[in-house]
Design a protein around this motif. Sequence first.
Motif, mmCIF file in Angstrom:
data_model
loop_
_atom_site.group_PDB
_atom_site.id
_atom_site.type_symbol
_atom_site.label_atom_id
_atom_site.label_comp_id
_atom_site.label_asym_id
_atom_site.label_seq_id
_atom_site.Cartn_x
_atom_site.Cartn_y
_atom_site.Cartn_z
ATOM 1 N N LEU A 107 0.840 -1.193 0.000
ATOM 2 C CA LEU A 107 0.000 0.000 0.000
ATOM 3 C C LEU A 107 0.876 1.245 0.000
ATOM 4 O O LEU A 107 1.671 1.452 0.931
ATOM 5 C CB LEU A 107 -0.920 0.029 1.224
ATOM 6 N N GLY A 108 0.734 2.055 -1.050
ATOM 7 C CA GLY A 108 1.594 3.227 -1.176
ATOM 8 C C GLY A 108 0.890 4.556 -1.098
ATOM 9 O O GLY A 108 1.509 5.563 -0.755
ATOM 10 N N ARG A 109 -0.396 4.589 -1.425
ATOM 11 C CA ARG A 109 -1.141 5.847 -1.473
ATOM 12 C C ARG A 109 -2.545 5.631 -0.915
ATOM 13 O O ARG A 109 -3.048 4.510 -0.886
ATOM 14 C CB ARG A 109 -1.270 6.325 -2.930
ATOM 15 N N VAL A 110 -3.162 6.728 -0.502
ATOM 16 C CA VAL A 110 -4.589 6.693 -0.189
ATOM 17 C C VAL A 110 -5.343 7.220 -1.402
ATOM 18 O O VAL A 110 -4.816 8.022 -2.176
ATOM 19 C CB VAL A 110 -4.942 7.514 1.066
ATOM 20 N N TYR A 111 -6.571 6.753 -1.563
ATOM 21 C CA TYR A 111 -7.393 7.159 -2.692
ATOM 22 C C TYR A 111 -8.761 7.610 -2.195
ATOM 23 O O TYR A 111 -9.210 7.201 -1.115
ATOM 24 C CB TYR A 111 -7.550 6.002 -3.692
ATOM 25 N N TRP A 112 -9.385 8.455 -2.995
ATOM 26 C CA TRP A 112 -10.680 9.017 -2.625
ATOM 27 C C TRP A 112 -11.727 8.585 -3.636
ATOM 28 O O TRP A 112 -11.482 8.553 -4.847
ATOM 29 C CB TRP A 112 -10.598 10.543 -2.559
ATOM 30 N N GLN A 113 -12.905 8.273 -3.161
ATOM 31 C CA GLN A 113 -14.001 7.875 -4.026
ATOM 32 C C GLN A 113 -14.645 9.095 -4.679
ATOM 33 O O GLN A 113 -14.341 10.242 -4.326
ATOM 34 C CB GLN A 113 -15.030 7.079 -3.210
#
Length: 430
Positions: A107-113
């Motif tokens: 896991l390298g990044r957070v993402y947004w819906q």
Amino acid sequence: MKLIHTADWHLGQSFHGQERHVEHRAFLAWLLDTLVERCADALLVAGDIFDVVNPSLAAQALLYDFIVSAHERLPGLQIVLIAGNHDSGNRIELPAPLMRRLNTHALGRVYWQDDGDLDAERLLVPLTDAEGATRAWCLALPFLRPAEVTGAGLRADLGDNKDDAAVPNDYVAGINRVHTRLIEAARARREPGQALVAMSHAHLHGAAVSEASERPIVIGGEESISAALFPDDIAYVALGHLHRAQQVGEARIRYSGSPLPLDFSEVGYPHQVVEVVLEGEALAATEALPVPRPVAMHRIGPAPLARVLAELESLEDAPALADARGRERSRERWPWLEVRVELEAPIPDLRARVEAALDGKALRLLRLERRLPRVEGEDAPARIDLESLGPRKLFERTWADRWGKPPEADVLADFDRLCQDVLDGEEATS
């Protein structure tokens, strides 16, 4: 179930111009043997896997060879990796589809819906026992860069308060909200008897930093967060970023520390990984497992030159070596050396005198520090360390100097996005 918590490998580190692949390879071999010996169910690596965002091929090979070997020897072992502030989140995630076939989650990044809510599900990793039953959930939160958690895009995560202009829209508040949202999602997924294990790469209030080897994550210490973010139903918190192994307030909230000293300032305290045992939803035990130091590190001084030379002369001679080839191979295991000399006056041939005292010694001199006397009454101009200041704080100071007031929140949000674009561009061209 049994977990091994480690962090801050910094593969590919250039140590005063010298590569450390031999040391990292020795650590990873020891770690693999330890995982087998301890019958571990999972390995948690809490960020700063690499030392730079564009690691060498040799550094990347160390990681991937380890993952393949771990899967061969322990097919049931789960590995969870998160990116740290030294890592490229995109690079960590690039081979993720292949690594999942090796029971490894990257896991390298957070993402947004689309609705602006955090995509929390992709950050929840089920941890299973030998029979395949889910015994815990790992809340795998990679390092959060300012552009990922500030700005209007995150305000949807505030629910009923999203239109409240009084809600702070800054970096630390953004980090806090992401942690809170992820914990809420984990609570919704867990079933009775399953533990929650949080993994984060962050700086917690009150934690002890190393003397010289840790640069501030983003804005010089203002990014530190509270351990209160991790409520009591989180059985264990596996932290990365600080190189000194320590607990923060409670035994369940820990920095594993780096497995190797990353600077001479880190020589004086032990380096380790942490074995974590869970029983049901609770933490049953933790044990620090000391990491053998494959290459010793020595500091001499600070002291006057005469005393430094005497200490150098007292060091043991290098062992006899059969041939030049054998000498070169063994040289990779010679201890690293830092020498700090207190001077009353300049000594032009200082390095030559130190190197002469080391002749025939199995030591590699990496750093020679000259400490000059202070002149009484001399007012030296304040020195600004740009690396510790960080680009965001430097921008704020420059803006304030030019316009007479600090930048507003929307200006900082634009700056954060530009910084992220630069980082993404560097990663895309590497």
